[in-house]
Design an enzyme around this catalytic site. Structure first.
Site, PDB file in Angstrom:
ATOM      1  N   ARG A 113      -2.460  -0.044  -7.767  1.00 18.60           N
ATOM      2  CA  ARG A 113      -2.398   0.048  -6.120  1.00 18.60           C
ATOM      3  C   ARG A 113      -2.365   1.375  -5.688  1.00 18.60           C
ATOM      4  O   ARG A 113      -1.556   1.809  -4.834  1.00 18.60           O
ATOM      5  CB  ARG A 113      -0.932  -0.482  -5.913  1.00 18.60           C
ATOM      6  CG  ARG A 113      -0.996  -2.033  -6.316  1.00 18.60           C
ATOM      7  CD  ARG A 113      -1.972  -2.951  -5.484  1.00 18.60           C
ATOM      8  NE  ARG A 113      -1.538  -4.401  -5.787  1.00 18.60           N
ATOM      9  CZ  ARG A 113      -1.973  -5.149  -7.054  1.00 18.60           C
ATOM     10  NH1 ARG A 113      -2.546  -4.379  -7.991  1.00 18.60           N
ATOM     11  NH2 ARG A 113      -1.567  -6.298  -7.085  1.00 18.60           N
ATOM     12  N   SER A 135       2.531  -8.320  -1.646  1.00 20.89           N
ATOM     13  CA  SER A 135       3.768  -7.712  -2.390  1.00 20.89           C
ATOM     14  C   SER A 135       4.056  -6.413  -1.633  1.00 20.89           C
ATOM     15  O   SER A 135       3.317  -5.664  -1.199  1.00 20.89           O
ATOM     16  CB  SER A 135       3.235  -7.138  -3.759  1.00 20.89           C
ATOM     17  OG  SER A 135       2.875  -8.324  -4.490  1.00 20.89           O
ATOM     18  N   GLU A 172       4.650  -0.845  -1.212  1.00 19.27           N
ATOM     19  CA  GLU A 172       3.296  -0.814  -1.673  1.00 19.27           C
ATOM     20  C   GLU A 172       2.392  -0.750  -0.595  1.00 19.27           C
ATOM     21  O   GLU A 172       1.422  -0.112  -0.562  1.00 19.27           O
ATOM     22  CB  GLU A 172       3.071  -2.167  -2.373  1.00 19.27           C
ATOM     23  CG  GLU A 172       1.825  -2.103  -2.969  1.00 19.27           C
ATOM     24  CD  GLU A 172       0.706  -2.983  -2.532  1.00 19.27           C
ATOM     25  OE1 GLU A 172      -0.221  -2.591  -2.135  1.00 19.27           O
ATOM     26  OE2 GLU A 172       1.071  -4.220  -2.524  1.00 19.27           O
TER      27      GLU A 172
HETATM   28  N1  EPU Z   1       9.336 -13.126 -10.937  1.00 19.57           N
HETATM   29  C1  EPU Z   1      10.583 -13.709 -10.633  1.00 19.57           C
HETATM   30  N2  EPU Z   1      10.972 -13.893  -9.519  1.00 19.57           N
HETATM   31  C2  EPU Z   1      10.028 -13.854  -8.122  1.00 19.57           C
HETATM   32  C3  EPU Z   1       8.986 -13.042  -8.397  1.00 19.57           C
HETATM   33  C4  EPU Z   1       8.243 -12.940  -9.850  1.00 19.57           C
HETATM   34  O1  EPU Z   1      11.363 -13.970 -11.671  1.00 19.57           O
HETATM   35  O2  EPU Z   1      10.413 -13.870  -7.250  1.00 19.57           O
HETATM   36  C5  EPU Z   1       8.828 -12.741 -12.356  1.00 19.57           C
HETATM   37  C6  EPU Z   1       7.736 -14.006 -12.675  1.00 19.57           C
HETATM   38  O3  EPU Z   1       8.346 -15.170 -13.291  1.00 19.57           O
HETATM   39  C7  EPU Z   1       6.891 -13.365 -13.882  1.00 19.57           C
HETATM   40  C8  EPU Z   1       7.021 -11.777 -13.158  1.00 19.57           C
HETATM   41  O4  EPU Z   1       8.139 -11.581 -12.287  1.00 19.57           O
HETATM   42  O5  EPU Z   1       7.551 -13.206 -14.892  1.00 19.57           O
HETATM   43  C9  EPU Z   1       5.736 -11.323 -12.590  1.00 19.57           C
HETATM   44  O6  EPU Z   1       5.388 -12.257 -11.362  1.00 19.57           O
HETATM   45  P1  EPU Z   1       4.016 -12.793 -10.815  1.00 19.57           P
HETATM   46  O7  EPU Z   1       2.999 -13.184 -12.043  1.00 19.57           O
HETATM   47  O8  EPU Z   1       4.342 -13.586  -9.711  1.00 19.57           O
HETATM   48  O9  EPU Z   1       3.159 -11.243 -10.382  1.00 19.57           O
HETATM   49  P2  EPU Z   1       4.018 -10.062  -9.718  1.00 19.57           P
HETATM   50  O10 EPU Z   1       4.369  -8.950 -10.563  1.00 19.57           O
HETATM   51  O11 EPU Z   1       5.193 -10.341  -9.064  1.00 19.57           O
HETATM   52  C10 EPU Z   1       1.555  -8.915  -9.223  1.00 19.57           C
HETATM   53  C11 EPU Z   1       0.891  -8.329  -7.939  1.00 19.57           C
HETATM   54  C12 EPU Z   1       0.376  -9.521  -7.134  1.00 19.57           C
HETATM   55  C13 EPU Z   1      -0.592 -10.263  -7.714  1.00 19.57           C
HETATM   56  C14 EPU Z   1       0.374 -10.877  -9.035  1.00 19.57           C
HETATM   57  C15 EPU Z   1      -0.624 -11.782  -9.900  1.00 19.57           C
HETATM   58  C16 EPU Z   1       1.980  -5.967  -7.651  1.00 19.57           C
HETATM   59  C17 EPU Z   1       2.761  -5.119  -6.572  1.00 19.57           C
HETATM   60  N3  EPU Z   1       1.786  -7.682  -7.456  1.00 19.57           N
HETATM   61  O12 EPU Z   1       2.700  -9.730  -8.702  1.00 19.57           O
HETATM   62  O13 EPU Z   1      -0.307  -8.770  -6.079  1.00 19.57           O
HETATM   63  O14 EPU Z   1      -0.946 -11.317  -6.857  1.00 19.57           O
HETATM   64  O15 EPU Z   1       0.690  -9.820  -9.814  1.00 19.57           O
HETATM   65  O16 EPU Z   1      -1.652 -10.911 -10.636  1.00 19.57           O
HETATM   66  O17 EPU Z   1       1.482  -5.656  -8.426  1.00 19.57           O
HETATM   67  C18 EPU Z   1      -0.151  -7.727  -3.728  1.00 19.57           C
HETATM   68  O18 EPU Z   1      -0.421  -6.749  -4.522  1.00 19.57           O
HETATM   69  O19 EPU Z   1       0.118  -7.766  -2.766  1.00 19.57           O
HETATM   70  C19 EPU Z   1       0.073  -8.758  -4.772  1.00 19.57           C
HETATM   71  C20 EPU Z   1       0.215 -10.096  -4.325  1.00 19.57           C
END
Ligand code: EPU
Length: 350
Positions: free
Chosen positions: A172, A246, A342
């Site tokens: 990012r 995010s 971010e």
């Molecule tokens: N999780 C929780 N609670 C929550 C959200 C997430 O426990 O409220 C846990 C999930 O269960 C999972 C882990 O955190 O074990 C990761 O969650 P998720 O797969 O939803 O992805 P993320 O790490 O929260 C990142 C990116 C997103 C992207 C997703 C999918 C960043 C900052 N965010 O989110 O990107 O869509 O992975 O690849 O890296 C963005 O940058 O705007 C964005 C939406």
């Protein structure tokens, strides 16, 4: 026929930006111009009325926090066009104007038979904004398929080419969020899409979605559809509720800090990095800190994905910063982990 641009027609004074940022924060630009080609941009920048004023480039406004009115010139990127510019034995080279809608561009590449970007389907924003934060999702970062870009240097008035190394892409992150922040307007981006295609389905959510549909060998379009379905379920649609995706980066901690946390919190989601450090899921930390679905004033953490701050209505930039700081303070107190916002902040940095 040559196109003579006239800044008198393009420059507007005191323009509301509320509909040009997906968090829907109220802010006004002292001066505003939507530019769709380089002559128009030059005409605007040569206008004596905006000489010496600060400039802010806005694409889709989907990764932007407007912290107040902008005292200078806001440039809305409306450069359009998309085409295959080259093809060799290994890859297609596809270029799009910085103002093209990102998701429409991705779907078009798939329809044309040039797969590769499908995991980045439905990310809000424009093609020109994509390199700024090196958008990523579901096991793919844009940098993987980035080839080059053309940007307009607002300081020198010259058009500059950037290759992948020049852009210094990170998680990012890029040159355009660091040393080059605020200086360039990205006019067009070229992607290199290899002819040898392989579906990226390693991300748990994607694998689960395809499995649920009984798809074993997905086509690029099926991967795109799966990503669209997941995003629709988990992420708020900016057309319905103000948000900037995010709001925090997933923090990367050293191995010792990870070991300490993992001992105290057995369920901690974690992603080992090549350098030995460990990336944590900020959404999980925020949820554990009690913020999922919780509000501070008009801003809150989304109830289906805590990593997203949403504007429940009527929020200002100050409200967003207050909520962001409150979430950061609680996560820091509970886990000793510092979260970093971010999006790009225009105006006051938190
Ligand atoms: N999780 C929780 N609670 C929550 C959200 C997430 O426990 O409220 C846990 C999930 O269960 C999972 C882990 O955190 O074990 C990761 O969650 P998720 O797969 O939803 O992805 P993320 O790490 O929260 C990142 C990116 C997103 C992207 C997703 C999918 C960043 C900052 N965010 O989110 O990107 O869509 O992975 O690849 O890296 C963005 O940058 O705007 C964005 C939406």
């Amino acid at each position: 026929m040559s196109h003579v641009a006239n800044s008198v027609d393009l420059l507007r004074q005191d323009v509301a930006l509320d509909n040009l940022n997906t968090l829907r924060l109220p802010a006004r630009a002292a001066w505003f111009a939507a530019v769709d080609h380089v002559d128009a941009l030059r005409a605007v920048l040569d206008d004596p009325r905006i000489a010496g004023l600060p400039k802010l480039v806005i694409g889709g406004g989907s990764n932007l926090v407007l912290t107040g009115d902008f005292p200078g010139l806001v440039l809305h990127v409306a450069f359009h066009g998309r085409s295959r510019v080259q093809e060799d034995a290994e890859a297609f080279y596809i270029r799009a104007g910085g103002g093209e809608n990102w998701h429409d561009f991705v779907r078009w590449t798939l329809e044309m038979g040039w797969p590769g970007l499908e995991n980045l389907s439905l990310i809000p924003g424009t093609v020109g904004a994509a390199p700024v934060q090196n958008i990523g999702a579901y096991g793919l970062e844009m940098a993987e398929h980035f080839y080059s870009l053309r940007a307009y240097d607002l300081e020198t008035g010259k058009t500059v080419g950037f290759d992948k190394r020049d852009c210094a892409f990170g998680y990012r992150d890029s040159f355009f969020k660091q040393a080059g922040k605020g200086r360039y307007l990205i006019a067009a981006v070229t992607f290199r899409l290899p002819k040898a295609w392989k579906a990226i389905t390693g991300y748990a959510d994607v694998a689960k979605e395809l499995d649920a549909q009984g798809i074993v060998k997905p086509t690029p379009l099926q991967v795109s559809d799966a990503v669209v379905a997941i995003r629709r379920r988990k992420l708020p649609d900016p057309a319905e509720i103000g948000n900037a995706g995010s709001f925090f980066k997933n923090p990367v901690v050293d191995a010792e800090a990870y070991a300490r946390l993992a001992e105290q919190h057995p369920g901690l989601p974690h992603y080992p990095q090549a350098d030995g450090r460990v990336k944590l899921a900020a959404g999980w930390l925020i949820e554990q800190a009690g913020w999922k679905g919780r509000r501070l004033g008009p801003v809150g953490c989304y109830d289906k994905q805590a990593l997203v701050l949403v504007n429940h209505g009527g929020a200002t930039g100050a409200d967003v910063i207050a909520a962001s700081n409150a979430v950061r303070a609680d996560v820091s107190a509970r886990f000793g982990v510092e979260l970093e916002p971010e999006p790009v902040f225009a105006g006051v940095e938190p």
